[in-house]
Design an enzyme around this catalytic site. Structure first.
Site, short mmCIF file in Angstrom:
data_model
loop_
_atom_site.label_atom_id
_atom_site.label_comp_id
_atom_site.label_asym_id
_atom_site.label_seq_id
_atom_site.Cartn_x
_atom_site.Cartn_y
_atom_site.Cartn_z
NE ARG A 141 -4.34 -0.99 0.00
CZ ARG A 141 -4.53 -2.03 -0.82
NH1 ARG A 141 -3.59 -2.41 -1.65
NH2 ARG A 141 -5.68 -2.67 -0.80
CD GLU A 171 -3.02 3.53 -5.81
OE1 GLU A 171 -2.15 3.19 -4.99
OE2 GLU A 171 -3.79 2.77 -6.38
CG HIS A 226 -3.22 -0.44 -7.24
ND1 HIS A 226 -3.61 0.22 -6.11
CD2 HIS A 226 -3.25 -1.77 -6.91
CE1 HIS A 226 -3.87 -0.65 -5.14
NE2 HIS A 226 -3.66 -1.86 -5.61
C1 GLV Z 1 -5.36 -4.51 -4.22
O1 GLV Z 1 -4.61 -3.66 -3.92
C2 GLV Z 1 -6.10 -5.30 -3.28
O2 GLV Z 1 -6.08 -5.04 -2.08
O3 GLV Z 1 -6.75 -6.26 -3.74
#
Ligand code: GLV
Length: 317
Positions: free
Chosen positions: A236, A265, A283
């Site tokens: 994250r 983000e 991402h």
């Molecule tokens: C993506 O970042 C998720 O948590 O699935």
């Protein structure tokens, strides 16, 4: 029939399953809804199928008390206020397991791309600057014999370590608690945080965002890393203080970074965009057709189990 709100289109397999068991209210927009739009859309719904872009906080849950399940289409759930959910008796589910391989693959891809300067090379070719290979041209580093540090030895961390082992890397890790079984399976060594920072040739963050992990990778942490080390983050964004990362890269405290997630983000720190030794991916950790289909189906199975009063396949709260 119960009403189930789907905050943003998910793969059809998931929508079909939900529609067989409930009246499905699907967002008509191909974008993240604003908070107000989502509040409107889910009026009268018992279930909200949410994505990471939806902040489901205390006020949201208070304003929509009819929602009894938030089914997140993600393994992470830092977008949901779990304390409030627990307090109000709202269930929360996520999609663990099905995205482990895809996320570990992307992490390994960033590690190899950094070590072998792949994106830098691509830019050079596109700029018309390729003059032919020669013995000292664009030398990177072998993964073999290098130390990979895993910050967050959960499912995804273990899957990254397994991949890295087959590239000849040695594994060290730092976690809330040591994981003896992972140590046996991966020949991994647990290190305290400061020692861990100094031991890594590549440091991969695969931890979730919690109050403990937020902002852990700051300038002080980068100062303890090797100047030749690479940082990879597929966990994250807010685990890394981006401002400090830019400063650390400018000051050459570390050699480069590969990032799939960002502190604010989808905004990316402009300092990162300027740096040639940084790889930026949008991402993409779980972004494969197969994985997203499975995530959608798992989210739908949580919804269906809830609607039938059964145990959820992957309940968080
Ligand atoms: C993506 O970042 C998720 O948590 O699935």
């Amino acid at each position: 029939m119960d009403k189930v709100c789907v905050a943003r289109r998910i793969p059809q397999a998931g929508l079909d399953l939900i529609a067989q068991h409930a009246e499905m209210i699907l967002s008509p927009h191909d974008r993240a809804l604003t908070r107000e739009e989502l509040m409107d859309l889910c009026t009268g719904c018992r279930v909200l199928v949410a994505t990471l872009a939806n902040r489901i906080d205390r006020d949201f849950l208070l304003a929509r008390p009819e929602i009894r399940l938030v089914a997140n289409v993600a393994v992470g759930y830092d977008n949901v206020d779990l304390v409030a959910a627990r307090e109000f008796g709202v269930m929360v589910s996520n999609t663990p397991g099905v995205l482990t391989d895809a996320t570990a693959d992307l992490t390994m891809l960033l590690i190899l791309a950094l070590l072998r300067r792949l994106v830098e090379g691509d830019r050079l070719v596109r700029a018309g600057e390729f003059r032919g290979m020669h013995p000292l041209f664009m030398l990177g580093s072998d993964p073999r014999g290098k130390v990979l540090g895993i910050y967050g030895m959960g499912r995804i961390g273990e899957a990254v370590a397994q991949r890295a082992l087959s590239f000849g890397m040695k594994i060290v890790y730092h976690n809330r608690h040591p994981r003896p079984e992972a140590e046996r399976e991966l020949s991994a060594e647990y290190l305290g945080f400061d020692e861990f920072l100094g031991a890594c040739d590549v440091l991969a963050i695969t931890a979730p965002l919690t109050e403990e992990t937020r902002g852990v990778f700051n300038y002080q942490a980068f100062k303890r890393m090797r100047p030749s080390a690479y940082l990879v983050n597929t966990g994250r964004g807010p685990i890394v203080v981006e401002e400090d990362l830019v400063r650390a890269l400018d000051d050459r405290l570390i050699a480069g970074a590969g990032l799939d997630v960002y502190e604010f983000e989808p905004k990316v720190h402009p300092g990162l965009i300027e740096l040639p030794n940084v790889i930026l991916s949008p991402h993409l950790g779980s972004a494969t057709i197969e994985t997203r289909n499975q995530m959608a189906a798992l989210a739908a199975h949580n919804v269906i189990a809830f609607l039938h009063g059964q145990d959820l396949p992957s309940r968080v709260v």
